[in-house]
Design an enzyme around this catalytic site. Sequence first.
Site, PDB file in Angstrom:
ATOM      1  N   ASP A  78       0.745  -1.293  -0.037  1.00  0.00           N
ATOM      2  CA  ASP A  78       0.105  -0.020  -0.013  1.00  0.00           C
ATOM      3  C   ASP A  78       0.797   1.266   0.037  1.00  0.00           C
ATOM      4  O   ASP A  78       0.424   2.249  -0.564  1.00  0.00           O
ATOM      5  CB  ASP A  78      -1.046   0.219   1.097  1.00  0.00           C
ATOM      6  CG  ASP A  78      -2.143  -0.888   0.969  1.00  0.00           C
ATOM      7  OD1 ASP A  78      -2.071  -1.519   0.037  1.00  0.00           O
ATOM      8  OD2 ASP A  78      -3.086  -0.859   1.677  1.00  0.00           O
ATOM      9  N   CYS A 119       0.843  -8.105   5.301  1.00  0.00           N
ATOM     10  CA  CYS A 119       0.700  -7.048   5.137  1.00  0.00           C
ATOM     11  C   CYS A 119      -0.768  -6.658   4.688  1.00  0.00           C
ATOM     12  O   CYS A 119      -1.909  -7.853   4.851  1.00  0.00           O
ATOM     13  CB  CYS A 119       1.430  -6.153   4.054  1.00  0.00           C
ATOM     14  SG  CYS A 119       3.145  -5.956   4.511  1.00  0.00           S
ATOM     15  N   ASP A 120      -1.318  -5.456   4.391  1.00  0.00           N
ATOM     16  CA  ASP A 120      -2.794  -4.877   4.555  1.00  0.00           C
ATOM     17  C   ASP A 120      -3.994  -5.958   4.017  1.00  0.00           C
ATOM     18  O   ASP A 120      -4.600  -6.446   4.870  1.00  0.00           O
ATOM     19  CB  ASP A 120      -3.099  -3.702   3.778  1.00  0.00           C
ATOM     20  CG  ASP A 120      -1.856  -2.622   4.588  1.00  0.00           C
ATOM     21  OD1 ASP A 120      -0.866  -2.807   5.298  1.00  0.00           O
ATOM     22  OD2 ASP A 120      -2.307  -1.325   4.599  1.00  0.00           O
ATOM     23  N   LYS A 121      -3.785  -6.102   2.757  1.00  0.00           N
ATOM     24  CA  LYS A 121      -5.061  -6.760   2.398  1.00  0.00           C
ATOM     25  C   LYS A 121      -4.667  -8.497   2.188  1.00  0.00           C
ATOM     26  O   LYS A 121      -5.561  -9.211   2.142  1.00  0.00           O
ATOM     27  CB  LYS A 121      -5.309  -6.454   0.857  1.00  0.00           C
ATOM     28  CG  LYS A 121      -6.336  -5.841   0.491  1.00  0.00           C
ATOM     29  CD  LYS A 121      -6.637  -4.516   1.623  1.00  0.00           C
ATOM     30  CE  LYS A 121      -5.870  -3.081   1.531  1.00  0.00           C
ATOM     31  NZ  LYS A 121      -4.776  -2.663   2.166  1.00  0.00           N
ATOM     32  N   CYS A 191       5.087  -2.601   8.542  1.00  0.00           N
ATOM     33  CA  CYS A 191       5.152  -0.991   8.878  1.00  0.00           C
ATOM     34  C   CYS A 191       4.861  -1.024  10.587  1.00  0.00           C
ATOM     35  O   CYS A 191       3.901  -1.624  11.009  1.00  0.00           O
ATOM     36  CB  CYS A 191       4.469   0.008   8.274  1.00  0.00           C
ATOM     37  SG  CYS A 191       5.138   0.122   6.611  1.00  0.00           S
ATOM     38  N   GLU A 444      -6.702   4.436  -0.171  1.00  0.00           N
ATOM     39  CA  GLU A 444      -6.510   5.141   0.971  1.00  0.00           C
ATOM     40  C   GLU A 444      -5.894   6.473   0.704  1.00  0.00           C
ATOM     41  O   GLU A 444      -5.377   6.598  -0.254  1.00  0.00           O
ATOM     42  CB  GLU A 444      -5.497   4.437   1.594  1.00  0.00           C
ATOM     43  CG  GLU A 444      -5.706   3.029   2.141  1.00  0.00           C
ATOM     44  CD  GLU A 444      -4.768   2.205   2.930  1.00  0.00           C
ATOM     45  OE1 GLU A 444      -5.094   1.231   3.513  1.00  0.00           O
ATOM     46  OE2 GLU A 444      -3.473   2.412   2.670  1.00  0.00           O
ATOM     47  N   SER A 470      -5.417   4.906   5.195  1.00  0.00           N
ATOM     48  CA  SER A 470      -4.257   3.980   5.755  1.00  0.00           C
ATOM     49  C   SER A 470      -4.343   4.068   7.290  1.00  0.00           C
ATOM     50  O   SER A 470      -5.048   5.097   8.131  1.00  0.00           O
ATOM     51  CB  SER A 470      -2.937   4.462   5.325  1.00  0.00           C
ATOM     52  OG  SER A 470      -1.987   4.150   6.336  1.00  0.00           O
TER      53      SER A 470
END
Length: 555
Positions: A78, A119-121, A191, A444, A470
């Site tokens: 992202d 990570c995110d998704k 992160c 985002e 985000s």
Amino acid sequence: MRSKKMTGGLEKAPHRSLLYALGMCKEEMDRPLIGVCNAANEIIPGHMHLHNIVKAVKDGVRLGGGVPMEFPAIGVCDGLAMNHEGMKFSLPSREVIADSIEIMATAHPFDALVLVPNCDKIVPGMLMAALRINIPTVIVSGGAMLPGSKNGKKVDLITVFEGVGMVKTGNMTEDELSGLEQSACPTCGSCSGMFTANSMNCLSETIGLALPGNGTIPAVMSDRIRLAKNAGLQVMEVLKKDIKPRDIVTEKSLKNAVTMDMALGCSTNTVLHLPAIFNEAGIKLDLSIFDEISRKTPNLCKLSPAGPHYISELNEAGGIPGVMAELAKEGRLELDAITVTGKTIGENLKDLNAGITNHEIVKPIDKPYSKEGGIAVLYGNIAEEGCVVKQSAVAPEMMHRTGVAQVFNSEEESVEAILGGKIKKGDVVVILYEGPKGGPGMREMLTPTSAISGMGLGSDVALITDGRFSGGTRGAAIGHISPEAASGGTVGLIKTGDKIEINIPERTINLLVDDAELKKRRADFKPIKKEVTSSFLKRYSENVTSASTGAVFKK
């Protein structure tokens, strides 16, 4: 065994021939075959080391008597996709990940799965797949990045995003920003703050589909390798006991997930991902549940971007088991919910002797940061189906504010205005046509929110959008406005110069325009339809539902 569909019987001789071609021996074909989904790539810092994690998982599977069979998953970074058309593909990738794992685990009938995201998704996509396929599964992520350090202060990716705004206002030189960008992300891993990836890794542990430690052990620690090895061992145990994801993901784990979400101060993206995950188990999780639990759950953590602490510090202070033990003191969790350990949450906490060792990192439950949780859901005439704000990261003076709308029809337009000095104190930046359908893809908005903060306007300017933010966003950033502008939502009727009242304590957001004027505007309203050249995004736009339902696909 499920895998006998491709290894057992006379008619499966051709199948066995193909497995022999892989170098497998007959003894392996007689053992449980465990699919290991590896999301490693050389693009995402959180995924660059996943081959090491997966090697440990496969070692654990073999120690437990199984045969690991590795296959890949895609992943979008992202941070690298931010503020350009690439971000349109980030949220849609969640569905692709879930679909591709379903394809692989059905076409090749594994007996169980270990899913390795970070990570995110990727995390929610894998959780969705686990529930959809519903065979014994363990999740183990790659772990969090350590924070960076610059001039004696801890920094992270968000520090760099906000540094761009500081350069624009003369509060930082370009040379200083160059030094910062080389220091902020010092290791592999997701992160370092309580951004979306770490939020979902923590909640995977809370739900019970990942082992204790999954959410907080840093990527660079040997403990993470041992956790991965134990995940490989444990999947053999859940296979023996026939514990499936839908045995774990129940109404009890739903309550626990949302309660921990509020106590930890997680990313607003959890309000998209948790409904999508529980939807795969046939359990409805709507915005009203988030708000109901938020109102009675104390906020115990302020990790970056809401505060000065990081995931690695939460790990040292007791991790997710410690926070759960703190909440359990007042009976706020369903301790009899089952987990992939084969034991209940309560039994796990007892075995771990869980507790908090540093109440600067995690506040005592009787002395929280606030009596309400980290996320609030607002309703009003421009958000009839609701919208979301990370209230734990909002300045006190912005909790109730009336401002003047400055309307933009894309993220790019808003960033140009913000960095160009056109946004003033008291303004409300309104970004339209960035929702799931209208974006399409629901980008985002970290660049505009970071620019606002970096330019010193975080305590004076709000931002509202039908897009999303985000997990690193802080400030009065209100997203997921539903219905979105592209679906004819009232948010699309806002004009520059209108006044908007935001009242987070009262959970309201309203356009201060009388009904007659709104009726007139609606009569003339034709939602903008952006030109979409991607056939994939066209299909996504046609099938995706509202952010208020998790932006899942229509059934």
